[in-house]
Design a protein around this motif. Structure first.
Motif, short mmCIF file in Angstrom:
data_model
loop_
_atom_site.label_atom_id
_atom_site.label_comp_id
_atom_site.label_asym_id
_atom_site.label_seq_id
_atom_site.Cartn_x
_atom_site.Cartn_y
_atom_site.Cartn_z
N LYS A 1 -30.31 19.32 91.07
CA LYS A 1 -29.23 18.35 90.87
C LYS A 1 -29.24 17.30 91.98
O LYS A 1 -29.10 16.09 91.71
CB LYS A 1 -27.89 19.09 90.85
N ALA A 2 -29.43 17.75 93.22
CA ALA A 2 -29.49 16.81 94.35
C ALA A 2 -30.70 15.90 94.24
O ALA A 2 -30.63 14.70 94.57
CB ALA A 2 -29.52 17.59 95.67
N ALA A 3 -31.82 16.45 93.75
CA ALA A 3 -33.04 15.65 93.62
C ALA A 3 -32.87 14.55 92.57
O ALA A 3 -33.29 13.40 92.78
CB ALA A 3 -34.21 16.56 93.25
N ILE A 4 -32.22 14.89 91.44
CA ILE A 4 -32.00 13.89 90.39
C ILE A 4 -31.10 12.77 90.90
O ILE A 4 -31.27 11.60 90.54
CB ILE A 4 -31.39 14.57 89.15
N ALA A 5 -30.15 13.12 91.76
CA ALA A 5 -29.21 12.12 92.29
C ALA A 5 -29.79 11.31 93.43
O ALA A 5 -29.22 10.29 93.83
CB ALA A 5 -27.93 12.83 92.75
N ASP A 6 -30.92 11.73 93.99
CA ASP A 6 -31.53 11.06 95.14
C ASP A 6 -32.43 9.92 94.67
O ASP A 6 -33.47 10.15 94.06
CB ASP A 6 -32.35 12.07 95.94
#
Length: 373
Positions: free
Chosen positions: A122-127
């Protein structure tokens, strides 16, 4: 000392597979019946005392007008990949396939290299700085995977180029999404879903969506939704006889090897999916849905029913199969990645597929021929 290898019959192969908790559905004897354009053979590795210690389903694709073959072991073979000397497993296989007329061999070691938790994904998609999954630090690095890759390189194998367009459907996904079930109750699994998933399951229930198991006669209904999905998501659909062949072949081997699920609402089928089971590993195989009535959330409903049934069957893992490794907002597959990530599982990277040309001229000619078909 190398293991002894020879062709084995289906019964011996199936008994070996059945005794293991997790083997790919592409490494069971019946999978060869799904692929009529390939000649299938079961291989067995034997120890010095004659014990069967490894098995593999190899698919042989003929070169036109010649008795020479492209040999493929999808997501296999099933051997001890943690062995300190893979040569003692692979060299006998290559010798056998040479005698069979193989000019090139491809295999997919079922070896996991890295895992990313749902939160990390989830953090990677938002980065905005992360372009691909590999740009993001993995939650887990699996020990031993690097050694397997190093051994394969030393033995002459080379990883199949990422994104390579071979022109024939043999490539399996290197990145998949899995939900661990082992040691977890169904309630704990649902608690791992994100808020959107839990809300959508409740919406489907309140709207009266009913998910039922289908039969062979329902495959055309599934197929109509599947072709609609293919047009919407821009992929080339397989023909209906492929799924009919899957049903007949896999269920003849085991009645739960393949199931079909249909999500009904007010007399209309809005979504359908196939589920495959081998031992404690369950796969969501093919999914299909209409663009109509999406507000009643049939896709979440069908996944929850399949996961519930998989848990009842004793699954240790529920496998959503392939995901894109790109995190680019412009990629139309990112929405599917987000959907799967909502289940609270993990992104899993395998070692990928590996090639060993036994005859480089024929290897190149075959791939050129297939790319022009």
């Amino acid at each position: 000392m190398s293991h002894h290898l020879k062709a084995i019959d289906r019964e011996e192969h199936l008994a070996f597979v059945t005794a293991r908790p997790s083997v790919s559905h592409m490494q069971v004897p019946s999978w060869g019946d799904v692929k009529p354009d390939w000649r299938a053979e079961s291989l067995g590795w034997f120890s010095e005392d004659g014990t069967l210690v490894g098995a593999g389903l190899v698919l042989l694709r003929p070169l036109p007008k010649l008795k020479r073959y492209f040999a493929y072991l999808p997501e296999g073979p099933v051997i001890d990949w943690a062995s300190g000397d893979l040569g003692e497993w692979l060299e006998p296989m290559l010798a056998h396939l040479r005698r069979r007329g193989a000019f090139s061999v491809r295999m997919g070691p079922p070896v996991v290299t890295r895992r990313w938790s749902a939160d990390a994904l989830k953090a990677a998609i938002a980065d905005p700085g992360a372009r691909r999954l590999g740009d993001v630090e993995a939650t887990v690095h699996e020990p031993g995977a690097r050694d397997v890759a190093d051994q394969l390189h030393r033995l002459g194998w080379r990883r199949t180029a990422a994104g390579e367009e071979d022109g024939f459907a043999v490539g399996q996904p290197r990145h998949v999404f899995q939900v661990p079930f082992s040691g977890r109750s169904l309630e704990e699994i649902q608690q791992g879903f994100n808020q959107q998933w839990r809300r959508n399951i409740k919406k489907a229930e309140n709207a009266g969506v009913k998910v039922v198991q289908g039969t062979y006669e329902d495959l055309p209904v599934f197929y109509a939704l599947y072709t609609e999905t293919a047009e919407r998501d821009r992929f080339i659909p397989r023909p209906l006889p492929y799924f009919q062949r899957m049903w007949t072949a896999l269920r003849a081997e085991h009645p739960d090897r393949m199931r079909l699920y249909l999500a009904h609402h007010d007399g209309e089928v809005l979504a359908a999916a196939t589920m495959l089971t081998v031992g404690q590993h369950v796969w969501y195989s093919y999914g299909a849905s209409t663009g109509r009535k999406r507000e009643v959330q049939p896709n979440n409903a069908i996944q929850w029913r399949m996961m519930s049934d998989a848990h009842e069957l004793g699954a240790a893992v529920y496998d959503f199969r392939g995901i894109t490794d790109t995190l680019d907002e412009g990629n139309h597959l990112l929405g599917l990645l987000r959907f799967k990530a909502g289940s609270g599982g993990e992104a899993v990277e395998y070692l990928g597929e590996w090639d060993l040309p036994l005859n480089k001229v024929l290897h190149k000619a075959f791939h050129l021929y297939m790319s022009r078909r």
